[in-house]
Design an enzyme around this catalytic site. Structure first.
Site, PDB file in Angstrom:
ATOM      1  N   CYS A   2      -7.086  41.097 -38.433  1.00 43.12           N
ATOM      2  CA  CYS A   2      -7.239  39.733 -38.920  1.00 43.12           C
ATOM      3  C   CYS A   2      -6.026  38.943 -38.467  1.00 43.12           C
ATOM      4  O   CYS A   2      -5.098  39.489 -37.895  1.00 43.12           O
ATOM      5  CB  CYS A   2      -7.311  39.722 -40.440  1.00 43.12           C
ATOM      6  SG  CYS A   2      -8.533  40.867 -41.089  1.00 43.12           S
ATOM      7  N   ARG A  27      -8.601  37.100 -33.347  1.00 41.01           N
ATOM      8  CA  ARG A  27      -8.311  38.337 -34.079  1.00 41.01           C
ATOM      9  C   ARG A  27      -9.391  38.676 -35.103  1.00 41.01           C
ATOM     10  O   ARG A  27      -9.428  39.772 -35.647  1.00 41.01           O
ATOM     11  CB  ARG A  27      -6.969  38.202 -34.806  1.00 41.01           C
ATOM     12  CG  ARG A  27      -5.811  37.896 -33.907  1.00 41.01           C
ATOM     13  CD  ARG A  27      -4.552  37.794 -34.715  1.00 41.01           C
ATOM     14  NE  ARG A  27      -4.205  39.076 -35.299  1.00 41.01           N
ATOM     15  CZ  ARG A  27      -3.510  40.005 -34.683  1.00 41.01           C
ATOM     16  NH1 ARG A  27      -3.053  39.791 -33.479  1.00 41.01           N
ATOM     17  NH2 ARG A  27      -3.233  41.152 -35.271  1.00 41.01           N
ATOM     18  N   TRP A  75     -11.544  39.696 -39.935  1.00 45.76           N
ATOM     19  CA  TRP A  75     -12.500  40.596 -39.267  1.00 45.76           C
ATOM     20  C   TRP A  75     -12.749  41.698 -40.282  1.00 45.76           C
ATOM     21  O   TRP A  75     -11.880  42.533 -40.545  1.00 45.76           O
ATOM     22  CB  TRP A  75     -11.894  41.157 -37.981  1.00 45.76           C
ATOM     23  CG  TRP A  75     -12.877  41.957 -37.170  1.00 45.76           C
ATOM     24  CD1 TRP A  75     -13.767  41.470 -36.252  1.00 45.76           C
ATOM     25  CD2 TRP A  75     -13.056  43.374 -37.186  1.00 45.76           C
ATOM     26  NE1 TRP A  75     -14.494  42.506 -35.708  1.00 45.76           N
ATOM     27  CE2 TRP A  75     -14.079  43.685 -36.256  1.00 45.76           C
ATOM     28  CE3 TRP A  75     -12.459  44.417 -37.892  1.00 45.76           C
ATOM     29  CZ2 TRP A  75     -14.512  44.984 -36.018  1.00 45.76           C
ATOM     30  CZ3 TRP A  75     -12.900  45.715 -37.655  1.00 45.76           C
ATOM     31  CH2 TRP A  75     -13.914  45.991 -36.725  1.00 45.76           C
ATOM     32  N   ASN A 101      -3.388  41.542 -43.172  1.00 44.27           N
ATOM     33  CA  ASN A 101      -3.967  42.079 -41.944  1.00 44.27           C
ATOM     34  C   ASN A 101      -3.630  43.566 -41.905  1.00 44.27           C
ATOM     35  O   ASN A 101      -2.456  43.923 -41.930  1.00 44.27           O
ATOM     36  CB  ASN A 101      -3.373  41.367 -40.719  1.00 44.27           C
ATOM     37  CG  ASN A 101      -3.726  42.064 -39.417  1.00 44.27           C
ATOM     38  OD1 ASN A 101      -4.801  42.651 -39.304  1.00 44.27           O
ATOM     39  ND2 ASN A 101      -2.842  42.002 -38.449  1.00 44.27           N
ATOM     40  N   GLY A 102      -4.650  44.405 -41.861  1.00 48.62           N
ATOM     41  CA  GLY A 102      -4.407  45.852 -41.828  1.00 48.62           C
ATOM     42  C   GLY A 102      -5.334  46.551 -42.790  1.00 48.62           C
ATOM     43  O   GLY A 102      -6.374  46.006 -43.184  1.00 48.62           O
ATOM     44  N   GLU A 481     -15.895  49.051 -16.168  1.00 47.14           N
ATOM     45  CA  GLU A 481     -15.397  47.762 -16.659  1.00 47.14           C
ATOM     46  C   GLU A 481     -16.463  46.669 -16.519  1.00 47.14           C
ATOM     47  O   GLU A 481     -16.639  45.844 -17.414  1.00 47.14           O
ATOM     48  CB  GLU A 481     -14.110  47.387 -15.904  1.00 47.14           C
ATOM     49  CG  GLU A 481     -13.489  46.055 -16.286  1.00 47.14           C
ATOM     50  CD  GLU A 481     -13.090  45.941 -17.758  1.00 47.14           C
ATOM     51  OE1 GLU A 481     -13.136  46.935 -18.501  1.00 47.14           O
ATOM     52  OE2 GLU A 481     -12.759  44.812 -18.171  1.00 47.14           O
ATOM     53  N   LYS A 485     -17.818  44.544 -19.707  1.00 46.86           N
ATOM     54  CA  LYS A 485     -17.747  43.074 -19.759  1.00 46.86           C
ATOM     55  C   LYS A 485     -19.106  42.498 -20.122  1.00 46.86           C
ATOM     56  O   LYS A 485     -19.217  41.596 -20.939  1.00 46.86           O
ATOM     57  CB  LYS A 485     -17.330  42.479 -18.414  1.00 46.86           C
ATOM     58  CG  LYS A 485     -15.881  42.496 -18.025  1.00 46.86           C
ATOM     59  CD  LYS A 485     -14.978  41.578 -18.791  1.00 46.86           C
ATOM     60  CE  LYS A 485     -14.509  42.172 -20.061  1.00 46.86           C
ATOM     61  NZ  LYS A 485     -13.477  43.135 -20.121  1.00 46.86           N
ATOM     62  N   GLU A 488     -20.083  43.278 -23.851  1.00 48.10           N
ATOM     63  CA  GLU A 488     -19.374  42.572 -24.923  1.00 48.10           C
ATOM     64  C   GLU A 488     -19.596  41.069 -24.896  1.00 48.10           C
ATOM     65  O   GLU A 488     -19.609  40.438 -25.942  1.00 48.10           O
ATOM     66  CB  GLU A 488     -17.885  42.945 -24.980  1.00 48.10           C
ATOM     67  CG  GLU A 488     -17.083  42.680 -23.765  1.00 48.10           C
ATOM     68  CD  GLU A 488     -15.623  43.153 -23.885  1.00 48.10           C
ATOM     69  OE1 GLU A 488     -15.159  43.482 -24.979  1.00 48.10           O
ATOM     70  OE2 GLU A 488     -14.950  43.164 -22.851  1.00 48.10           O
ATOM     71  N   HIS A 504     -29.308  62.965 -12.656  1.00 47.79           N
ATOM     72  CA  HIS A 504     -29.247  64.021 -13.667  1.00 47.79           C
ATOM     73  C   HIS A 504     -29.725  63.521 -15.033  1.00 47.79           C
ATOM     74  O   HIS A 504     -29.390  64.100 -16.056  1.00 47.79           O
ATOM     75  CB  HIS A 504     -27.828  64.589 -13.743  1.00 47.79           C
ATOM     76  CG  HIS A 504     -27.403  65.235 -12.470  1.00 47.79           C
ATOM     77  ND1 HIS A 504     -27.874  66.468 -12.070  1.00 47.79           N
ATOM     78  CD2 HIS A 504     -26.606  64.789 -11.467  1.00 47.79           C
ATOM     79  CE1 HIS A 504     -27.356  66.761 -10.887  1.00 47.79           C
ATOM     80  NE2 HIS A 504     -26.590  65.756 -10.487  1.00 47.79           N
ATOM     81  N   LYS A 603     -10.031  40.831 -30.870  1.00 49.10           N
ATOM     82  CA  LYS A 603      -9.187  41.047 -29.689  1.00 49.10           C
ATOM     83  C   LYS A 603      -8.238  42.221 -29.878  1.00 49.10           C
ATOM     84  O   LYS A 603      -8.004  43.001 -28.976  1.00 49.10           O
ATOM     85  CB  LYS A 603      -8.399  39.763 -29.428  1.00 49.10           C
ATOM     86  CG  LYS A 603      -7.462  39.836 -28.255  1.00 49.10           C
ATOM     87  CD  LYS A 603      -8.136  39.293 -27.028  1.00 49.10           C
ATOM     88  CE  LYS A 603      -7.305  39.434 -25.788  1.00 49.10           C
ATOM     89  NZ  LYS A 603      -8.131  39.857 -24.652  1.00 49.10           N
TER      90      LYS A 603
HETATM   91  C1  AGP Z   1     -11.851  44.421 -23.492  1.00 47.68           C
HETATM   92  O1  AGP Z   1     -12.580  43.362 -23.006  1.00 47.68           O
HETATM   93  C2  AGP Z   1     -12.023  44.732 -24.898  1.00 47.68           C
HETATM   94  N1  AGP Z   1     -12.040  43.602 -25.721  1.00 47.68           N
HETATM   95  C3  AGP Z   1     -11.350  45.970 -25.413  1.00 47.68           C
HETATM   96  O2  AGP Z   1     -12.025  47.038 -24.830  1.00 47.68           O
HETATM   97  C4  AGP Z   1      -9.840  46.161 -25.183  1.00 47.68           C
HETATM   98  O3  AGP Z   1      -9.569  46.373 -23.839  1.00 47.68           O
HETATM   99  C5  AGP Z   1      -9.367  47.345 -26.023  1.00 47.68           C
HETATM  100  O4  AGP Z   1      -9.625  47.083 -27.371  1.00 47.68           O
HETATM  101  C6  AGP Z   1      -7.914  47.677 -25.825  1.00 47.68           C
HETATM  102  O5  AGP Z   1      -7.098  46.637 -26.250  1.00 47.68           O
HETATM  103  P1  AGP Z   1      -5.575  46.599 -25.883  1.00 47.68           P
HETATM  104  O6  AGP Z   1      -5.473  46.500 -24.394  1.00 47.68           O
HETATM  105  O7  AGP Z   1      -5.045  45.403 -26.573  1.00 47.68           O
HETATM  106  O8  AGP Z   1      -4.956  47.874 -26.356  1.00 47.68           O
END
Ligand code: AGP
Length: 608
Positions: A2, A27, A75, A101-102, A481, A485, A488, A504, A603
């Site tokens: 958060c 966040r 969050w 936050n936590g 990757e 992308k 998400e 396979h 994030k």
């Molecule tokens: C990437 O687009 C994601 N939002 C997520 O996978 C991210 O890379 C992952 O949570 C790791 O985050 P960080 O690099 O801040 O450790």
């Protein structure tokens, strides 16, 4: 996971706190709330939904006068997003308010104890227990109450706390969740991240674990968990203030995609001196580099994907065995590190809970850890033995793009440095690699010029159900990757497979018209990937290929081809990912998704 913000000073607090929260929405964004202290009373407003709802409800903060306030953007972890579960949480009389936050790990036991003492809980959150504990221990001295509470709670937390009886102060605490404090002539601030207060001050203090901060009008005081006053050094933030703004782009994600040429330059240039790679932050002599026997790379999500690419690069160029782990697996699999192991953790935020735990595990076993980190002063940056910063600047969109590119660049530099020190990269190859590395920013720029073509193509897949990404070697890392992308940002189901693995099992999912994105940038593997493309095409797939200029042979097997400029194959990831990022972005825009804040995501994943 958060975001928290607090302000006390000579100005109205609510608009400042709301503004700060708007910079932290990445966040968490399922609900938000404010607590403002005015004339000895705490007024609380919270609302489920985006911050906009709270802004509208409070008329931009106007309905909540007062010059001391704390706010939260959530969050959800404990309890669904709802007005009741939103922060701030407060004691029964409403005289103590907390944003958090936590995660409080022992909250169930604590809740039970507090209930036995007659405290009533109105939310399902772990945080509410803090408000009641503070109430229980508060006998007129906030610092005393806070330190007592800290001795009882387990878990991670960054807290902002208001006491109605102390209108001149805000208290804040940190353990394993990020927290900064800042100051200017108008007052003092706390926040989970720098962008929240960058508009107001560049004088920032990184709050350390188990430290308490008192924001007292225009002065900040720091205390240990035992209440002893501490002296702390301020840090001046030199980010460009616009870095955290959209600057005319429709979304942060697009802006950040476009910032990649600069990101690569900023990460690489300072480390190339007189034709050599100089990574001072490594703090390792050539002899020490020669003695490395194995590299362990640990990270999550996209950062993990750069690690997968690095495995191919390090093993190919440097001939060092590399193990790559998802951090949440590494931390619980009793990893075996042996003498000569080098541990690298990669993280944009520097706060990812699993990556941080992996770092601690490696350190516990007596190994030094190199952090490749973007956020200066973050937990991973502070706990790693050595830190190599990726100079991507603030990344706001939840889906990473420019930080990912910066991480790749840092890994290329590291591979070249190691290869040079260990003699696996001779002068000629080194010269070629350096030249290709320097060309990358311009080549990325060229690829960005294909935006419209990619947008047109993406528009055809706005209604897609499943999309597959396949590739071999480094191309598999790129596929991972590309697929993430897409998932998400646009919520299209997608899978990434090593191209040779398709037959396979996953090939059974190919139907008429299914889009298969085949990444083929490794000349050695062109023919092999073409064979796999032919196989899926024969089952009805529509194949889009991403390959290097000159690989015309691919046109026989692909329905649509995007070419990337020629570079050293080890650097192809940095180029091939650009059209895939744009593709995901435009599918998401076409579907009307909230590109910068995809559903269910945050994030910075500071919880397990
Ligand atoms: C990437 O687009 C994601 N939002 C997520 O996978 C991210 O890379 C992952 O949570 C790791 O985050 P960080 O690099 O801040 O450790």
């Amino acid at each position: 996971m958060c975001g928290i913000v607090g302000y006390i000073g000579s100005r109205e607090a609510a608009p400042i706190v709301l503004d700060g929260l708007s910079k932290l929405e990445y966040r968490g964004y399922d609900s938000a709330g404010l607590a403002i202290l005015n004339n000895g009373e705490i007024q609380i407003t919270k609302a489920v939904g985006r911050l906009k709802v709270l802004e509208n409800l409070t008329h931009g903060g106007e309905t909540m006068p007062g010059s001391a306030g704390i706010g939260h953007t959530r969050w959800a972890t404990h309890g669904a997003p709802s007005d009741m579960n939103s922060h701030p949480h407060f004691n029964k009389e409403g005289t103590i308010a907390v944003v958090h936050n936590g995660i409080i790990e022992n909250y169930i036991a604590l809740k039970k104890k507090m209930q036995d003492k007659g405290y009533e809980f109105v939310s399902e959150t772990d945080t509410e227990v803090l408000a009641h504990l503070l109430d229980y221990y508060y006998k007129g001295n906030p610092l005393e109450a806070i330190t007592k509470v800290l001795h009882r709670v387990e878990g991670s937390y960054a807290l902002g706390i208001l006491f109605a009886e102390h209108p001149g102060d805000i208290y804040a605490v940190r353990k394993d969740s990020p927290l900064i404090a800042g100051q200017n002539d108008d007052g003092c601030f706390i926040a989970s991240d720098v962008p929240a207060i960058l508009k107001y001050t560049r004088t920032v203090y990184y709050v350390d674990n188990q430290e308490v901060v008192r924001l007292s009008g225009d002065k900040l005081y720091f205390y240990s968990v035992d209440g002893e006053e501490l002296n702390k050094e301020a840090v001046t933030i030199d980010w460009d203030a616009n870095a955290a703004e959209k600057e005319g782009y429709e979304h942060f994600m697009l802006k950040e995609i476009y910032e990649q040429p600069k990101t690569v330059t900023d990460t690489v240039s300072p480390r190339v001196k007189n034709g050599e790679i100089v990574i001072e932050e490594l703090n390792m002599t050539d002899e020490e580099l020669q003695n490395i026997k194995r590299i362990h790379i640990v990270a999550c999500g996209s950062a993990y994907h750069t690690g997968v690419a690095a495995k191919y690069i390090f093993e190919g160029l440097v001939r060092i065995p590399v193990e790559v782990d998802v951090a949440s697996e590494f931390r619980y699999r009793s990893p075996i590190l042996q003498e000569g192991s080098m541990v690298i953790v990669i993280s944009q935020s520097g706060e990812t809970a699993d990556t941080l735990a992996a770092l601690r595990e490696a350190k516990k076993q007596g190994y030094k850890v190199l952090g490749i980190v973007n956020v200066v002063g973050s937990s991973i940056a502070r706990e790693a033995d050595n830190v190599m910063y990726t100079w991507a600047g603030p990344e706001i969109a939840v889906a990473t793009t420019k930080a990912y590119s910066a991480q790749l660049s840092a890994l290329y530099l590291l591979a070249m440095k190691l290869g040079r020190a260990r003699g696996t990269i001779g002068d000629e190859l080194f010269g070629e690699l350096l030249e290709d590395l320097r060309k990358l920013p311009n080549q990325i720029e060229l690829l960005l010029g294909q935006k419209q073509k990619i947008q047109r193509f993406a528009n055809r897949y706005v209604g897609a159900k499943d999309i597959f990404f396949v590739g071999r070697g480094i191309d598999y890392a790129i596929s991972l990757e590309g697929s993430l992308k897409l998932k998400e940002t646009s919520y299209v189901h997608s899978e990434a497979y090593p191209a040779g693995e398709l037959k396979h099992g996953p090939i059974s999912l190919i139907e008429d018209g299914t889009l298969v994105v085949a990444v083929s940038t490794q000349p050695m593997l062109y023919q092999k990937t073409i064979s796999n493309m032919v196989e899926v095409k024969a089952r009805g797939a529509f194949v889009m290929a991403v390959t290097c200029e000159g690989n015309k042979a691919i046109e026989k097997a692909a329905d649509y081809v995007l070419y990337i400029p020629e570079s050293n194959p080890y650097f192809a990831n940095s180029l091939a990912i650009i059209p895939l990022q744009l593709f995901s972005y435009y599918v998401a825009v076409g579907k009307g998704c909230d590109v910068d804040k995809p559903r269910n995501l945050a994030k910075s994943v500071t919880v397990e």
